[in-house]
Design an enzyme around this catalytic site. Structure first.
Site, PDB file in Angstrom:
ATOM      1  N   SER A 114      41.010  33.360  84.634  1.00  8.13           N
ATOM      2  CA  SER A 114      40.538  33.623  82.833  1.00  8.13           C
ATOM      3  C   SER A 114      39.046  34.034  83.234  1.00  8.13           C
ATOM      4  O   SER A 114      38.813  34.625  83.716  1.00  8.13           O
ATOM      5  CB  SER A 114      41.423  32.675  82.140  1.00  8.13           C
ATOM      6  OG  SER A 114      41.407  33.159  80.713  1.00  8.13           O
ATOM      7  N   HIS A 115      38.130  33.150  81.977  1.00 11.81           N
ATOM      8  CA  HIS A 115      37.246  33.480  81.824  1.00 11.81           C
ATOM      9  C   HIS A 115      35.831  32.569  82.682  1.00 11.81           C
ATOM     10  O   HIS A 115      35.039  32.962  83.535  1.00 11.81           O
ATOM     11  CB  HIS A 115      36.624  32.260  80.729  1.00 11.81           C
ATOM     12  CG  HIS A 115      37.576  30.981  80.845  1.00 11.81           C
ATOM     13  ND1 HIS A 115      38.368  30.269  80.147  1.00 11.81           N
ATOM     14  CD2 HIS A 115      37.016  30.562  80.654  1.00 11.81           C
ATOM     15  CE1 HIS A 115      38.615  29.446  80.478  1.00 11.81           C
ATOM     16  NE2 HIS A 115      37.486  29.011  80.718  1.00 11.81           N
ATOM     17  N   ASP A 278      37.987  39.166  78.099  1.00  9.19           N
ATOM     18  CA  ASP A 278      38.014  38.262  79.178  1.00  9.19           C
ATOM     19  C   ASP A 278      38.585  38.628  81.134  1.00  9.19           C
ATOM     20  O   ASP A 278      39.522  39.405  80.160  1.00  9.19           O
ATOM     21  CB  ASP A 278      38.649  36.497  79.339  1.00  9.19           C
ATOM     22  CG  ASP A 278      40.054  36.329  79.184  1.00  9.19           C
ATOM     23  OD1 ASP A 278      40.551  37.478  79.488  1.00  9.19           O
ATOM     24  OD2 ASP A 278      40.576  35.143  79.555  1.00  9.19           O
ATOM     25  N   ASP A 280      41.365  37.942  82.233  1.00  8.56           N
ATOM     26  CA  ASP A 280      42.749  38.079  83.087  1.00  8.56           C
ATOM     27  C   ASP A 280      42.993  38.518  81.456  1.00  8.56           C
ATOM     28  O   ASP A 280      44.222  39.598  80.933  1.00  8.56           O
ATOM     29  CB  ASP A 280      43.261  37.059  83.446  1.00  8.56           C
ATOM     30  CG  ASP A 280      43.274  36.132  81.666  1.00  8.56           C
ATOM     31  OD1 ASP A 280      42.350  35.738  81.295  1.00  8.56           O
ATOM     32  OD2 ASP A 280      43.876  35.600  81.649  1.00  8.56           O
ATOM     33  N   ASP A 282      43.460  37.583  78.857  1.00  5.84           N
ATOM     34  CA  ASP A 282      44.011  37.577  77.350  1.00  5.84           C
ATOM     35  C   ASP A 282      43.637  37.134  75.616  1.00  5.84           C
ATOM     36  O   ASP A 282      43.323  36.363  74.707  1.00  5.84           O
ATOM     37  CB  ASP A 282      45.057  36.668  77.541  1.00  5.84           C
ATOM     38  CG  ASP A 282      44.097  35.487  78.163  1.00  5.84           C
ATOM     39  OD1 ASP A 282      42.954  34.979  78.375  1.00  5.84           O
ATOM     40  OD2 ASP A 282      44.538  34.528  78.871  1.00  5.84           O
ATOM     41  N   ARG A 283      41.761  36.877  76.537  1.00  3.10           N
ATOM     42  CA  ARG A 283      41.100  36.631  75.367  1.00  3.10           C
ATOM     43  C   ARG A 283      40.333  38.176  75.041  1.00  3.10           C
ATOM     44  O   ARG A 283      39.933  38.682  75.762  1.00  3.10           O
ATOM     45  CB  ARG A 283      39.613  36.078  76.044  1.00  3.10           C
ATOM     46  CG  ARG A 283      40.381  34.114  76.428  1.00  3.10           C
ATOM     47  CD  ARG A 283      38.921  33.469  76.257  1.00  3.10           C
ATOM     48  NE  ARG A 283      39.863  32.438  77.278  1.00  3.10           N
ATOM     49  CZ  ARG A 283      38.711  31.335  77.223  1.00  3.10           C
ATOM     50  NH1 ARG A 283      37.468  30.881  76.930  1.00  3.10           N
ATOM     51  NH2 ARG A 283      39.446  30.200  77.739  1.00  3.10           N
ATOM     52  N   LYS A 377      48.208  34.781  74.564  1.00  2.00           N
ATOM     53  CA  LYS A 377      47.694  35.779  73.704  1.00  2.00           C
ATOM     54  C   LYS A 377      47.600  36.712  74.646  1.00  2.00           C
ATOM     55  O   LYS A 377      47.392  37.001  75.218  1.00  2.00           O
ATOM     56  CB  LYS A 377      46.110  34.518  74.161  1.00  2.00           C
ATOM     57  CG  LYS A 377      45.593  34.336  75.132  1.00  2.00           C
ATOM     58  CD  LYS A 377      44.527  33.055  74.506  1.00  2.00           C
ATOM     59  CE  LYS A 377      43.749  32.677  76.218  1.00  2.00           C
ATOM     60  NZ  LYS A 377      44.381  30.968  77.033  1.00  2.00           N
TER      61      LYS A 377
HETATM   62  C1  VG1 Z   1      40.177  26.517  77.720  1.00  4.06           C
HETATM   63  C2  VG1 Z   1      40.141  26.372  76.425  1.00  4.06           C
HETATM   64  C3  VG1 Z   1      41.683  26.798  75.735  1.00  4.06           C
HETATM   65  C4  VG1 Z   1      42.316  28.085  76.317  1.00  4.06           C
HETATM   66  C5  VG1 Z   1      42.769  27.366  77.498  1.00  4.06           C
HETATM   67  C6  VG1 Z   1      42.787  28.676  78.824  1.00  4.06           C
HETATM   68  O1  VG1 Z   1      41.075  25.491  78.059  1.00  4.06           O
HETATM   69  O2  VG1 Z   1      40.014  26.066  75.972  1.00  4.06           O
HETATM   70  O3  VG1 Z   1      41.312  27.159  74.801  1.00  4.06           O
HETATM   71  O4  VG1 Z   1      44.126  28.300  76.373  1.00  4.06           O
HETATM   72  O5  VG1 Z   1      40.960  27.374  78.410  1.00  4.06           O
HETATM   73  O6  VG1 Z   1      42.511  29.983  78.186  1.00  4.06           O
HETATM   74  P1  VG1 Z   1      39.923  24.160  78.659  1.00  4.06           P
HETATM   75  O7  VG1 Z   1      41.057  22.909  78.746  1.00  4.06           O
HETATM   76  O8  VG1 Z   1      39.048  24.724  79.283  1.00  4.06           O
HETATM   77  O9  VG1 Z   1      39.376  23.703  77.210  1.00  4.06           O
HETATM   78  V1  VG1 Z   1      42.431  31.290  79.643  1.00  4.06           V
HETATM   79  O10 VG1 Z   1      41.980  32.447  79.353  1.00  4.06           O
HETATM   80  O11 VG1 Z   1      42.141  30.899  80.998  1.00  4.06           O
HETATM   81  O12 VG1 Z   1      43.612  31.756  79.600  1.00  4.06           O
HETATM   82 CO    CO Z   2      41.724  33.940  79.897  1.00  4.33          CO
END
Ligand code: VG1
Ligand code: CO
Length: 542
Positions: A114-115, A278, A280, A282-283, A377
């Protein structure tokens, strides 16, 4: 010629999925047997994959295609009937969710961190999604984790790699491999939900748009939808070509990591509308000319106006937010007479509410918003819903925000992250805070007084499953709130997240950090972050 081989292995410690699948340093995933052990444990944890259809794809980061080749060979060796893969192994997370749904697949494997940054020295990740297109719930990830602790062998097909560069269908071992255009079915879904003509007219009128794909997966999706189908000027999508290390950056759409976009949007001749997504896809981040919209406010605005888009014209059944997300959306729900649910952090907790038709829109403070169109998302979806709303209302982003606050009041909100703290220090801090909760109500903290304090526990209203210890939530007299929890997506030490909010019914022009100063002071008094971590302030403020 292909042959199936059974390879003896043994459990590898630490393969426990977190907020969103298993995330580790890429080099950890590249160790012999590491990925294989986890993939076999997915198959074992879900009761095998013989005869099943899976969707597989990832965000294109370093190790994406090599991992997909291993997964395909392991799917074939375990008797999967068919695997649907995005061309060159590319699928954004929401597009993968959509494909699982429209193709009637039994599930899917999504490769992404992801991010988090990508590359040989950065992060990689893998997660399993169910037949509804959504992340596996905790019962399933627990079963997968249990399988990693007893694994003794995995099955894999030997022989050449699959060709993922050519769209079409062909045999791969005993199964059928279907390579698809990663964008087509997703773009078709967006055309069904939104008034493309209204958005096209807006963009034709000289409206300036800038979408920063941050060198990540959404580039091809945004170019096709925003530039080709909606007529945004060529070049409106920047950093549009996915790169294995995201151009060396953090593909995290917030004012810190998308600073270039922020600078452009706050320039005197800046664009009218800016957005980013982001790694992947989804953000999302939404920013108007000189007007950044916090994700919590964005969720509230979308909830208040979604009915302006054709896909939501009949109204919303309800809304849901993660517990640390601000209560701005609660005020919209109350005013509109809709139910509003607060779930633990992570998209997997929204799935049951969406499946049961109890909520239509969901969101998280971490820049994730989505609806019942998929079970993840969805970054571009949020951008298109915003554009649809702006096209109908014929207002600027700043005007929409001013009108929204005038009607509902403004919830000042910020998240402070303390990254890569020593795990022991972080655990001690949380333990001490948890231990003190019972005595807090009525106590002074800085200039505030604690009203209630709890360790958040969630009982799913659909299946009754319970998720406990999901974060410490402290409310203060007068309507302020703070939440503290440890991240479940990091790969180095611990990350402490401190979520701060304060409602103001009348004064909308304050600087958020200033408006939140009493809450920041109160949480320091209660948790002793500076003393325990030795940090003078957070590493990232969003
Ligand atoms: C973070 C965010 C959470 C989100 C998760 C996955 O988790 O706070 O809101 O769902 O990332 O996002 P954490 O446990 O680090 O707070 V992503 O865009 O991975 O798919
Ligand atoms: Co993501």
């Amino acid at each position: 010629m292909t042959t199936q081989t059974r390879i003896a292995t043994q459990p590898i410690p630490g393969q426990k999925p977190g907020t969103s699948g298993l995330r580790k340093k890429t080099r950890v995933f590249m160790q012999p047997g590491y990925l294989e052990n986890f993939v076999q444990s997915i198959w074992d944890g879900i009761g095998g994959i013989a005869g099943k259809t899976l969707v597989v794809g990832g965000d294109g980061r370093f190790f994406n295609e090599a991992a997909i080749q291993t997964i395909l060979k392991m799917a074939a060796a375990s008797g999967a009937a068919r695997v649907i893969v995005g061309q060159n192994g590319f699928l954004s997370t929401p597009a993968a969710s959509n494909l699982i749904r429209v193709r009637g697949a039994d599930g899917g494997v999504i490769l992404s961190a992801s991010h988090n940054p990508g590359g040989p020295d950065e992060d990689f990740g893998i997660k399993y999604n169910m037949s509804n297109g959504g992340p596996a719930p905790e019962g399933v990830t627990d079963a997968i984790f249990a399988a990693t602790e007893t694994i003794a062998h995995y099955d894999i097909q030997e022989g050449p790699d699959a060709d993922l560069s050519v769209i079409g269908e062909r045999p791969f071992g005993v199964m059928t491999l279907t390579v698809v255009d990663p964008v087509a079915e997703y773009a078709a879904l967006m055309e069904k939900l939104f008034d493309f003509k209204a958005i096209r007219d807006l963009l034709k009128s000289g409206y300036q748009l800038r979408f920063d794909a941050m060198h990540a997966i959404t580039g091809p999706y945004a170019v096709e939808i925003l530039e080709r189908r909606l007529g945004a000027a060529p070049g409106s999508v920047v950093n549009a070509v996915p790169s294995p290390d995201f151009g060396g950056g953090h593909p995290d759409p917030n004012p810190v990591w998308a600073k270039d976009l922020m600078d452009a949007m706050y320039a005197p001749d800046g664009p009218d509308f800016g957005a980013a997504s982001d790694g992947d896809g989804d953000r999302n981040m939404i920013v108007g000319k000189g007007c950044y919209v916090t994700p919590s406010d964005s969720l509230a605005v979308l909830a208040a106006n979604a009915q302006l888009a054709p896909g939501y014209a009949s109204g919303l059944k309800g809304v849901a937010r993660s517990m640390p997300t601000s209560c701005a959306v609660d005020r919209v729900a109350e005013a509109r007479g809709m139910p509003c649910y607060a779930t633990p952090t992570g998209w997997k907790f929204f799935g049951n509410l969406l499946d049961a038709g109890m909520a239509t829109l969901c969101g998280e403070e971490s820049a994730g918003t989505g609806s019942d169109h998929v079970r993840e998302k969805d970054g571009l979806w949020a951008v298109l819903l915003w554009l649809n709303i702006l096209a109908v209302k014929k207002q600027s982003v700043a005007e929409v925000m001013a009108e929204h606050w005038a009607e509902f009041g403004r919830t000042y909100y910020s998240r402070h992250d303390y990254e890569a703290i020593e795990t022991g220090v972080a655990n001690d801090l949380m333990a001490a805070l948890r231990g003190s909760l019972g005595g807090l109500p009525g106590q002074a903290a800085g200039d505030l007084v604690v009203e209630s304090a709890e360790d958040f526990s969630y009982t799913d209203p659909v299946d009754g499953s319970v998720a406990s210890r999901q974060g410490v939530q402290i409310r203060f007299e007068g309507g302020a709130r703070v939440v503290l929890r440890l991240s479940g997506t990091g790969t180095e030490g611990a990350t402490l997240r401190v979520y701060l909010e304060r409602f103001d019914p009348a004064d909308f022009g304050q600087d958020p950090q200033g408006a939140l100063a009493p809450v920041i002071k109160a949480v320091e008094a209660l948790a002793g972050i500076a003393a325990r971590t030795g940090r003078s302030g957070p590493d990232v403020i969003t």
